[in-house]
Write a protein that holds these residues in place. Sequence first.
Motif, mmCIF file in Angstrom:
data_model
loop_
_atom_site.group_PDB
_atom_site.id
_atom_site.type_symbol
_atom_site.label_atom_id
_atom_site.label_comp_id
_atom_site.label_asym_id
_atom_site.label_seq_id
_atom_site.Cartn_x
_atom_site.Cartn_y
_atom_site.Cartn_z
ATOM 1 N N ALA A 150 0.828 -1.209 0.000
ATOM 2 C CA ALA A 150 0.000 0.000 0.000
ATOM 3 C C ALA A 150 0.864 1.261 0.000
ATOM 4 N N GLU A 154 1.471 3.944 -3.158
ATOM 5 C CA GLU A 154 1.262 5.387 -3.022
ATOM 6 C C GLU A 154 2.536 6.152 -3.408
ATOM 7 N N LEU A 198 -8.228 -1.391 0.494
ATOM 8 C CA LEU A 198 -6.835 -1.017 0.310
ATOM 9 C C LEU A 198 -6.042 -2.304 0.417
ATOM 10 N N ASN A 344 -7.616 5.160 -7.387
ATOM 11 C CA ASN A 344 -9.078 5.009 -7.341
ATOM 12 C C ASN A 344 -9.757 5.706 -8.518
ATOM 13 N N ALA A 355 -6.533 7.942 -3.874
ATOM 14 C CA ALA A 355 -6.164 6.802 -3.024
ATOM 15 C C ALA A 355 -5.807 5.598 -3.884
ATOM 16 N N VAL A 357 -6.305 2.013 -4.303
ATOM 17 C CA VAL A 357 -7.281 1.041 -3.819
ATOM 18 C C VAL A 357 -7.030 -0.319 -4.474
ATOM 19 N N GLU A 385 -10.497 5.653 4.971
ATOM 20 C CA GLU A 385 -10.017 7.041 4.939
ATOM 21 C C GLU A 385 -8.909 7.252 5.964
ATOM 22 N N VAL A 388 -5.793 5.429 4.552
ATOM 23 C CA VAL A 388 -5.205 6.163 3.423
ATOM 24 C C VAL A 388 -4.446 7.384 3.936
ATOM 25 N N GLU A 391 -1.056 6.225 4.995
ATOM 26 C CA GLU A 391 -0.183 5.902 3.850
ATOM 27 C C GLU A 391 0.327 7.171 3.172
ATOM 28 N N LYS A 392 -0.555 8.146 2.990
ATOM 29 C CA LYS A 392 -0.146 9.386 2.322
ATOM 30 C C LYS A 392 0.836 10.185 3.194
#
Length: 441
Positions: A150, A154, A198, A344, A355, A357, A385, A388, A391-392
């Motif tokens: 994941a 990203e 995810l 996504n 995101a 996904v 959410e 994510v 991860e971001k």
Amino acid sequence: MKKFNITIAGGGSTFTPGIILMLLDYLDEFPIDTIKLYDNDGDRQKTIADACEILLKERAPEVSLLASTNPEEAFTNVDFVMAHIRVGKYAMREQDEKIPLKHGVVGQETCGPGGIAYGMRSIPGVLELVDYMEKYSPDAWMLNYSNPAAIVAEATRKLRPNSKILNICDMPIGIEELIAKSLGLSSRKEMEVNYYGLNHFGWWTDIRDKEGNSLMPQVTEHVSKYGYTMGGQDIPGEEASWNSTFKKAKDVQALDAATVPNTYLKYYLYPDYEVAHSDKNHTRANEVMEGREKFVFGECQAIIDKGSAEDTRLETDDHASYIVDLAKAIAFNTKERMLMIVENNGAIVNFDPTAMVEVPCIVGSNGPEKLVVGEIPRFQKSLMEQQVGVEKLVVEAFEEGSYQKLWQAITLSKTVPSAKVAKDILDDLIEANKAFWPELK
């Protein structure tokens, strides 16, 4: 039929022999000219490579093998790069698991603070591979199954937006095989699934047979009683930690009885249970080092000493057959339906378009085309959410060298109880990862 050249990045991995054996099983469908192994640890790779060379000479002498620590040699004139690297090896995985546990937090290699630590090491490693591929074989595709998928996905979305990298994971494949077995089917290929989420964080919403009949009533009933085990019994050949994970799926499924969950959700939904049932002095990393790592390297050394792979106990990695499915889809435009980790961009309509996904895609020569999932329920959406966001923030922390953002990422993880605990874990992880992470300010 064209014969393909493949680079396996992470040539010294314990998974490499099983992947090579699997590739040999599919030579009729996916012919290979050369397999190249690439690793930055030449000594570790040499044992695997020397054994695999003997194996190839005996079973597929027409396929040549080259092992190298030189990027130009390893990445020139290849069609596919199959990447499964582990930056820091199992010694760092052990730190990823034990440092959070010391603070009473889930210690797992892809979830929570351990996954974040691993992600910070994996990002530069995978970006380096992408750059080598684009420099030496610009038309090649990278099939990446390096963890934590994941965070890596990203990072490549944000930092290498035009790269030909496809991010995939074998965990749904393994679970689908168990589901198929519980239904009395011979293979997951007898089913068509709908799934969203995810990576290591998703739900099956529909499973049908090839005639279109829904199998979900039987599947949900089975999982609600037994998880992914057969009648609640341990799965033969599986380690105790995995049998525990497969059983725990029934408790995760109870939160949404209409779906069946990815097993990794247990770390987010039952973190207290996981910590209570963990041995902070002997974690999964120790199991792997004492088990699979010792076994694979022992078998490879035995092949080398004997000069033959005739009686080897090394086995085909059946889960890895999805990698050949993906390579075939790209090479031959097969339009295979596969779960992929993709941006996504409308697949889940009520979710962040940027995101990464995991959803069903139709894969052909141009890569994956997402199938539209539609709207998802509030419970799953809210969980996703939050994750994510983690991860971001990790990718931003890597890019900016930001202590603050990495602290925020660990604090935001559902596995961590407070910002104070997050900071204590982060400070310990920084110390352990000095040789791998960028300097954080």
